[in-house]
Write a protein that holds these residues in place. Sequence first.
Motif, PDB file in Angstrom:
ATOM      1  N   LEU A 168      -9.279   1.666   1.496  1.00 54.15           N
ATOM      2  CA  LEU A 168      -8.045   2.388   1.806  1.00 54.15           C
ATOM      3  C   LEU A 168      -7.083   1.513   2.602  1.00 54.15           C
ATOM      4  CD1 LEU A 168      -9.396   5.948   2.709  1.00 54.15           C
ATOM      5  CD2 LEU A 168      -8.397   5.166   0.554  1.00 54.15           C
ATOM      6  N   LEU A 169      -7.627   0.698   3.537  1.00 54.70           N
ATOM      7  CA  LEU A 169      -6.778  -0.205   4.310  1.00 54.70           C
ATOM      8  C   LEU A 169      -6.120  -1.241   3.406  1.00 54.70           C
ATOM      9  CD1 LEU A 169      -5.716  -1.393   6.957  1.00 54.70           C
ATOM     10  CD2 LEU A 169      -7.892  -2.632   7.181  1.00 54.70           C
ATOM     11  N   GLU A 170      -6.857  -1.782   2.472  1.00 54.12           N
ATOM     12  CA  GLU A 170      -6.284  -2.773   1.558  1.00 54.12           C
ATOM     13  C   GLU A 170      -5.232  -2.151   0.644  1.00 54.12           C
ATOM     14  OE1 GLU A 170      -9.699  -4.343  -0.351  1.00 54.12           O
ATOM     15  OE2 GLU A 170     -10.318  -5.587   1.365  1.00 54.12           O
ATOM     16  N   GLN A 171      -5.438  -0.888   0.265  1.00 59.42           N
ATOM     17  CA  GLN A 171      -4.408  -0.200  -0.517  1.00 59.42           C
ATOM     18  C   GLN A 171      -3.127  -0.030   0.303  1.00 59.42           C
ATOM     19  OE1 GLN A 171      -5.887   3.485  -2.191  1.00 59.42           O
ATOM     20  NE2 GLN A 171      -7.782   2.510  -2.890  1.00 59.42           N
ATOM     21  N   SER A 172      -3.255   0.290   1.577  1.00 61.52           N
ATOM     22  CA  SER A 172      -2.077   0.427   2.433  1.00 61.52           C
ATOM     23  C   SER A 172      -1.358  -0.909   2.595  1.00 61.52           C
ATOM     24  CB  SER A 172      -2.484   0.962   3.816  1.00 61.52           C
ATOM     25  OG  SER A 172      -2.940   2.292   3.728  1.00 61.52           O
TER      26      SER A 172
END
Length: 552
Positions: free
Chosen positions: A175-179
């Motif tokens: 999720l952090l990498e998507q953000s």
Amino acid sequence: MSDDSLPPFLATSPPPVAPPSSARIRALYASTSTQRSANPTGYAANSQWWAGVIEETLRTGWVNGEDGDRLVVRVDESLLARFEDEQGRRPKGIGGVVENLATTAPPILHPLPHFQSSLTPLHAPASLTSRFIGRPLWWAVSQLNPFGSSGEKMEKEETLWARYGKGKEYVHMPLLEQSAAAFTAHIAKNPILSYTASIFDLDSFRKEYGQACFPISTSKKLPAGRHELSSRDIEILIKWLTRDCGELVSDGTIIKVLEADQSPADHPISEADRGVISVLNAQRRVEKQVLGIEAQIAQSHEKAKKHLASGQKNIALSYLRSKKQLEDLLAKRVASAEQLGAVIRSIDQARGDAEIMAAYETSTSTIRSVLSDPSLSPDRIAETTDALADAMADQEEIDQAVRIGGELAMGSRRVVEVDEDELAAELADLAEEEKAEQEREREREQARAKEREEAKRSAESATKQADVERKLASASASASKASSSSSSTEPAFVQQEKPESRSKIATGSSEKAKDEARRKQVYDDAQERKEAERRRSEEEVLRKEERRIAAE
């Protein structure tokens, strides 16, 4: 399976994962780490299902609420309560699932304390010592079994829960990498255009990018509602973009967005950046005050109208007096906001001027470096141009020598004496011949036209004569027919009584037959003459055409 029997997190629209059957749900809730040795394939499938549930319920806000964190998950009893079904059952194997997500390489769940305290990028390659000494040694130790058994020791679910759960917090790395990817895409579409627009504090950064950087999945939709990163999510994202991606520079309070060609080491947070954020925050506060004063003015106006309508004139005057004071304060705050805006524009202009001067300095040093080349010295330039002029002169001399030598080699064959008077006389003769030829051609054309006219008149005369002869023959035939008709209708008694009359009639019939034969002969002769005239006319036309072609 109906939605009434589904756990609440699976009854949402859209659900985080595809809802399974009732039997499958019971197996998923009963799955624990003890199944790793008995049914490793089934345990891996169950763990993967729960991993997908944790990711999607965290992203959609089911785990921490709409205003809660979307990138950080807290593994505790409240998490198990969020997954509780309608019968009050809770999943038993979350500890093993979290252990699997936290120990895989690279980890899906990263411990929050280590994420925040690490000074080096989390995805940095391992050192040579770790790769060639540490890992082989650890593998060798892991192969030793003092009890002589090759089976893997399985920890109980309670142990795993105590080690990986019980209130521990993790950053969900996908999720952090998507953000982070959403932030990069947003900056690419909306580039920073000024210096002051690249400086933020935590609140302004969240206000600017909280929704733009939300992790959007390409395969799953979000439910209805507001989806925005929390303050702690923004801190995690800033840490990742600063330490691991190099797209930001931050000292914990000030955040500066870098351009694509800028290096973090060359653009640290400076006092000028802190001054800019102070001015920006002051402008934001003044703008908020302006909005608050405008609301107070509207309230005072409404209250003055209300009290005036109820007959309380003094109270209405008090509210109007307060309104006037607020309007005066509003004018001052608006002027302050304009002044702060002018200061910000001046800062951007000064920063732009500094960049222009730096470009001038770089250009000056570059030009001087180029001009310092020995080949560009005045003496070298003069020497080169003189040598070039000498070479061009030599080339011109060689060209002339070659041309003159070629003319001498050709001799008299290239020299032809020409009499201009003779050329003029020959040209006049050619003109006379052309004129005579044109006159002869005109005479031939006139002769051809005259012959065509004569042939036309001859054909018309023959046609008229044939018509006259046809009319004469037709009249003769009509008279003969009438004569024979009258003779055939004479009464018998006349023939019997007048034999001499019959002899006269016979003689007359013979004469008429001779006349008829003579007229027919005349008609045939006329047709023959017409045909002969036509053939003669065609032959004459052909002979004239042959003569014309021969003359041409």
